[in-house]
Write a protein that holds these residues in place. Structure first.
Motif, short mmCIF file in Angstrom:
data_model
loop_
_atom_site.label_atom_id
_atom_site.label_comp_id
_atom_site.label_asym_id
_atom_site.label_seq_id
_atom_site.Cartn_x
_atom_site.Cartn_y
_atom_site.Cartn_z
N GLU A 174 0.84 -1.21 0.00
CA GLU A 174 0.00 0.00 0.00
C GLU A 174 0.87 1.26 0.00
OE1 GLU A 174 -2.68 2.13 3.36
OE2 GLU A 174 -3.15 0.02 2.98
N GLN A 175 1.92 1.25 0.82
CA GLN A 175 2.81 2.41 0.91
C GLN A 175 3.58 2.64 -0.39
OE1 GLN A 175 2.89 4.63 3.53
NE2 GLN A 175 1.11 3.39 4.10
N ALA A 176 3.93 1.57 -1.08
CA ALA A 176 4.65 1.70 -2.35
C ALA A 176 3.81 2.41 -3.41
CB ALA A 176 5.08 0.33 -2.87
N GLY A 177 2.51 2.42 -3.21
CA GLY A 177 1.61 3.08 -4.15
C GLY A 177 1.22 4.49 -3.77
N LYS A 178 1.80 4.99 -2.67
CA LYS A 178 1.44 6.33 -2.19
C LYS A 178 2.58 7.31 -2.40
CE LYS A 178 -1.80 5.13 1.50
NZ LYS A 178 -2.03 5.21 2.95
N ALA A 179 2.50 8.07 -3.46
CA ALA A 179 3.54 9.06 -3.75
C ALA A 179 3.08 10.45 -3.34
CB ALA A 179 3.89 9.04 -5.23
N THR A 180 4.02 11.36 -3.20
CA THR A 180 3.73 12.76 -2.94
C THR A 180 4.35 13.58 -4.07
OG1 THR A 180 3.84 12.35 -0.56
CG2 THR A 180 3.96 14.64 -1.28
N ALA A 181 3.53 14.37 -4.73
CA ALA A 181 4.02 15.16 -5.87
C ALA A 181 5.15 16.09 -5.44
CB ALA A 181 2.87 15.97 -6.47
N GLY A 182 6.20 16.13 -6.25
CA GLY A 182 7.30 17.05 -6.02
C GLY A 182 8.33 16.62 -5.01
N THR A 183 8.12 15.47 -4.40
CA THR A 183 9.10 14.97 -3.42
C THR A 183 9.11 13.45 -3.46
OG1 THR A 183 9.87 15.24 -1.14
CG2 THR A 183 7.51 14.89 -1.45
N ASN A 184 10.06 12.84 -2.77
CA ASN A 184 10.18 11.38 -2.73
C ASN A 184 9.99 10.90 -1.31
OD1 ASN A 184 11.29 10.80 -5.60
ND2 ASN A 184 12.61 12.43 -4.84
N ARG A 185 9.21 9.85 -1.15
CA ARG A 185 9.05 9.21 0.15
C ARG A 185 10.10 8.10 0.25
NH1 ARG A 185 4.40 6.31 0.75
NH2 ARG A 185 4.29 6.73 2.98
N ILE A 186 10.68 7.91 1.43
CA ILE A 186 11.68 6.87 1.65
C ILE A 186 11.23 5.97 2.79
CG2 ILE A 186 14.07 6.34 2.29
CD1 ILE A 186 14.95 8.91 0.96
N LEU A 187 11.25 4.66 2.56
CA LEU A 187 10.95 3.67 3.58
C LEU A 187 12.16 2.77 3.74
CD1 LEU A 187 8.11 4.51 2.23
CD2 LEU A 187 7.26 2.43 3.29
N ILE A 188 12.55 2.51 4.99
CA ILE A 188 13.70 1.63 5.26
C ILE A 188 13.21 0.42 6.05
CG2 ILE A 188 16.00 1.44 6.28
CD1 ILE A 188 16.30 4.47 5.98
N THR A 189 13.47 -0.76 5.52
CA THR A 189 12.95 -1.98 6.13
C THR A 189 13.96 -3.12 6.02
OG1 THR A 189 10.98 -3.40 6.23
CG2 THR A 189 11.67 -2.67 4.04
N HIS A 190 13.47 -4.35 5.97
CA HIS A 190 14.30 -5.55 6.01
C HIS A 190 13.98 -6.45 4.81
CE1 HIS A 190 15.31 -4.42 10.14
NE2 HIS A 190 14.05 -4.03 10.20
N LEU A 191 14.95 -7.25 4.40
CA LEU A 191 14.81 -8.09 3.21
C LEU A 191 13.57 -8.99 3.23
CD1 LEU A 191 15.95 -8.98 0.49
CD2 LEU A 191 17.35 -10.64 1.71
N PRO A 192 13.30 -9.74 4.32
CA PRO A 192 12.11 -10.61 4.28
C PRO A 192 10.81 -9.85 4.05
CG PRO A 192 13.57 -11.29 6.04
CD PRO A 192 14.10 -9.97 5.54
#
Length: 196
Positions: free
Chosen positions: A131-149
């Protein structure tokens, strides 16, 4: 199965070099990355960072260096960064801190389940990450940091070989699809900032 396939990202033309840099500078992307390099063994009293009070896994020298270089490259390139959401594990927060990412917020749905990823990934974490991968913000980049699994469970086989600190760039189209437009190895951020 049909619903799962519909939820997974569709592949788009892969961007690299100047074209990727241009897309990142324009914003509207979601960058989901694996934390920087961290040994499997937990530190002892002598090797734990001063603020690693719970003696969790932490970044090694290479992880620290590449996280800092990534952050410096993002700033040098003028890539706009908006919301930053991070796993509450020490190694993920350390990645964000050393990269100098703005105002990182923690979220348990990006976590390792409290077991250093030794327990199975549950569906709630996978569906939330998609769900988060599909939520962008115009004019900026969202960054998520997580784990391989978590990445593997949410996005499938393509993630299985993702390296330490490697990022996947999604570009949501506003209609429900979030194609992957690039993979960025953590060592490649400085090259990207130099237009290579």
């Amino acid at each position: 199965l049909v619903l799962l396939c519909a939820a997974l990202p569709s592949m788009a033309e892969s961007l690299s070099g100047p074209a990727l840099l241009k897309a990142l500078k324009a914003g509207g992307n979601v960058i989901v990355m694996r934390h920087a390099k961290s040994p499997q063994d937990k530190p002892d009293d002598a090797t734990a960072e001063a603020d690693n009070t719970r003696k969790e896994r932490q970044l090694d020298a290479d992880g620290k260096m590449t996280a800092a270089a990534m952050g410096a490259a993002i700033k040098k390139a003028g890539i706009p960064v908006g919301e930053v959401i991070v796993s509450p594990t020490y190694r993920a927060m350390q990645t964000a801190k050393l990269a100098g990412l703005p105002a990182p917020m923690t979220n348990n749905l990006l976590s390792d389940g409290g077991m250093s990823m030794q327990n199975p990934v549950d569906d709630s974490r996978s569906s939330w990450l998609r769900e988060q991968a599909g939520k962008a913000t115009a004019g900026t980049n969202r960054i998520l940091i997580t784990h391989l699994p978590n990445l593997f469970s949410a996005f499938g086989e393509e993630m299985k070989t993702l390296g330490d600190g490697e990022a996947v760039v999604f570009h949501p189209d506003g209609k429900g699809a979030f194609p992957i437009v690039a993979h960025i190895k953590i060592d490649d951020w400085p090259k990207l900032a130099d237009g290579k």
